[in-house]
Design an enzyme around this catalytic site. Structure first.
Site, mmCIF file in Angstrom:
data_model
loop_
_atom_site.group_PDB
_atom_site.id
_atom_site.type_symbol
_atom_site.label_atom_id
_atom_site.label_comp_id
_atom_site.label_asym_id
_atom_site.label_seq_id
_atom_site.Cartn_x
_atom_site.Cartn_y
_atom_site.Cartn_z
ATOM 1 N N PRO A 214 0.552 -1.199 0.031
ATOM 2 C CA PRO A 214 -0.189 0.043 0.168
ATOM 3 C C PRO A 214 0.989 1.477 -0.994
ATOM 4 O O PRO A 214 1.468 1.498 1.000
ATOM 5 C CB PRO A 214 -0.945 -0.621 1.069
ATOM 6 C CG PRO A 214 -0.126 -0.763 2.188
ATOM 7 C CD PRO A 214 1.184 -1.898 1.089
ATOM 8 N N ASP A 385 5.914 2.184 1.132
ATOM 9 C CA ASP A 385 5.247 1.518 1.830
ATOM 10 C C ASP A 385 4.612 1.914 2.648
ATOM 11 O O ASP A 385 5.772 1.941 3.624
ATOM 12 C CB ASP A 385 6.633 0.443 1.527
ATOM 13 C CG ASP A 385 5.000 -0.881 2.385
ATOM 14 O OD1 ASP A 385 4.399 -1.070 2.881
ATOM 15 O OD2 ASP A 385 6.018 -2.783 2.505
ATOM 16 N N HIS A 386 3.297 2.071 3.270
ATOM 17 C CA HIS A 386 2.652 2.894 3.775
ATOM 18 C C HIS A 386 2.649 2.193 5.417
ATOM 19 O O HIS A 386 2.675 2.212 6.353
ATOM 20 C CB HIS A 386 1.324 2.862 3.418
ATOM 21 C CG HIS A 386 0.957 4.118 4.434
ATOM 22 N ND1 HIS A 386 1.214 4.536 6.319
ATOM 23 C CD2 HIS A 386 0.041 5.316 4.614
ATOM 24 C CE1 HIS A 386 0.750 5.153 6.591
ATOM 25 N NE2 HIS A 386 0.244 6.174 5.562
ATOM 26 N N LYS A 387 3.633 0.472 4.963
ATOM 27 C CA LYS A 387 3.118 -0.516 5.902
ATOM 28 C C LYS A 387 4.681 -0.628 6.682
ATOM 29 O O LYS A 387 4.249 -0.721 8.183
ATOM 30 C CB LYS A 387 3.419 -2.002 5.549
ATOM 31 C CG LYS A 387 1.793 -2.554 4.719
ATOM 32 C CD LYS A 387 2.112 -3.891 4.385
ATOM 33 C CE LYS A 387 3.870 -4.393 3.762
ATOM 34 N NZ LYS A 387 3.853 -4.196 2.812
#
Length: 413
Positions: A214, A385-387
């Protein structure tokens, strides 16, 4: 006693491989460590070594086959040993890889009719890269008639081009004519073009990225007027030509040291940071795009980065990369400025946290205390990567990189 040789996992992400070349035939003696196959994985064409010694009794894998990890490739035995067909039949039903379940489709393995030596097959003896073989097919060059000038007699693309120029012209069939046209980007509307292996793998990995990573995206515009002048100064006085990518890679590496979470990967309930700062450099090749790594960039000066980058580009385009050139990266730099692209949103490479897209440098009028100055500006878009990282942290990282590029004296030469 007869023993099977299976397709090993040649890389951390490898699930399958395509047999590019078979270097042995029935009756040959093989020693432990001898190269027996060339295998094309999702990252590179690699040499497969035999884990055992013995004499080749059966060759189960065929050139151009795509097999799952754990699929039987070869049967070795004692010199005078007779290996029954029932043993071969049992191998073709094997459905587990050495490292865990990895079903091997029996339809992907061509079974020899008998234990007797196979008919001579020129393809099994030909030493040539996948691109060289493809070029030979497009130009109608018979590889069995060529003597390679590459390492260990390997046939190169140059060998094929010379052979094609030397032979008399002949009418091309419709299929033969369509392949070079498609390769050169001259496909006609309404035609269907088959994906080559690199294109298929790229499509699969980019789909995986979109499904599992994400991302959010940050864009800044850097004033690289001073950088352009600094590069010109270095290249005029030095023996090493430094590219804009070299400056960018060095700035990114310095930024990753300052903001180490940007090197991370989600591992369960924790973030695992990279052991070293290896940065991928997107390089265009005839079959698609490859992003090998410039290693330990944070520990190198700008000129050494320039040398390493140039060597990496040459190895990539000569099809001489190995697995170590492709695994372990924490980010990638992709520069489309040479194509006139001002900005774009790149897709994060699976296994990495970010990718930085670089646009062309443009002369732009900028207001300055009531005056108008012409400055050299460059767009940079960071996919994250928002994780792993949040927007504020990533924004600080990108702003830090921009400042380094705007004042390049802070980058070690």
């Amino acid at each position: 006693m007869a023993k099977e040789i299976k397709l090993p996992q040649l890389g951390q992400t490898m699930e399958e491989g395509t047999v590019v070349n078979c270097l042995v035939k029935v009756g040959d003696e093989v020693k432990k460590g001898d190269v027996i196959f060339e295998i094309e994985t999702d990252k590179a064409t690699l040499e497969m070594e035999s884990p055992l010694g013995g004499f080749v009794k059966h060759v189960l894998a065929k050139v151009d086959q795509t097999l799952l990890v754990g699929a039987p490739m070869l049967v070795l035995g004692e010199k005078d040993e007779e290996v029954p067909q029932s043993f071969v039949d049992s191998l073709l039903g094997v459905e587990s890889a050495p490292s865990g379940p990895a079903p091997a489709a029996t339809t992907a393995i061509a079974e020899p009719a008998k234990a007797a030596p196979e008919p001579a097959k020129p393809a099994g003896k030909i030493m040539a890269s996948p691109r060289a073989k493809k070029l030979a097919q497009e130009l109608g060059v018979d590889l069995t008639t060529l003597k390679g000038t590459g390492p260990a007699g390997k046939i190169t693309e140059l060998d094929i081009q010379k052979a094609a120029e030397a032979k008399p012209a002949r009418p091309a069939t419709a299929a033969a004519a369509a392949a070079p046209a498609a390769a050169a980007g001259e496909a006609r509307l309404g035609t269907t073009i088959a994906l080559n292996r690199l294109q298929r793998i790229t499509a699969e990995r980019m789909l995986k990225s979109k499904q599992e990573i994400p991302c959010f995206y940050l864009t800044v515009r850097a004033d690289v007027t001073n950088l352009v002048a600094k590069r010109a100064e270095l290249n005029a006085a030095g023996d090493v030509k430094v590219s804009f990518n070299d400056f960018i890679i060095k700035a990114v590496a310095t930024g990753l040291e300052r903001f180490p979470i940007m090197t991370g990967q989600l591992a369960g309930s924790a973030i695992k940071l990279a052991d070293a700062i290896h940065i991928g450099l997107a390089i265009s090749v005839p079959d698609g795009l490859v992003a090998p790594l410039v290693k330990d960039v944070n520990n190198k000066g700008l000129k050494q980065i320039a040398r390493d980058s140039q060597a990496l580009i040459e190895r990539t385009r000569a099809d001489k990369l190995d697995l170590s050139d492709l695994e372990g990266g924490c980010t990638t730099v992709s520069n489309l400025g040479a194509f006139g692209i001002e900005s774009f949103i790149p897709i994060v490479v699976p296994g990495q946290c970010t990718i930085l897209g670089i646009g062309k440098i443009t002369d732009t009028c900028v207001p300055d205390n009531g005056n108008i100055l012409v400055r050299k500006l460059m767009n940079m878009t960071l996919s994250v990567d928002h994780k792993v990282a949040n927007g504020a942290y990533a924004a600080q990282f990108l702003d830090f990189v921009r400042n380094l590029l705007e004042e390049p004296s802070g980058l070690t030469v």
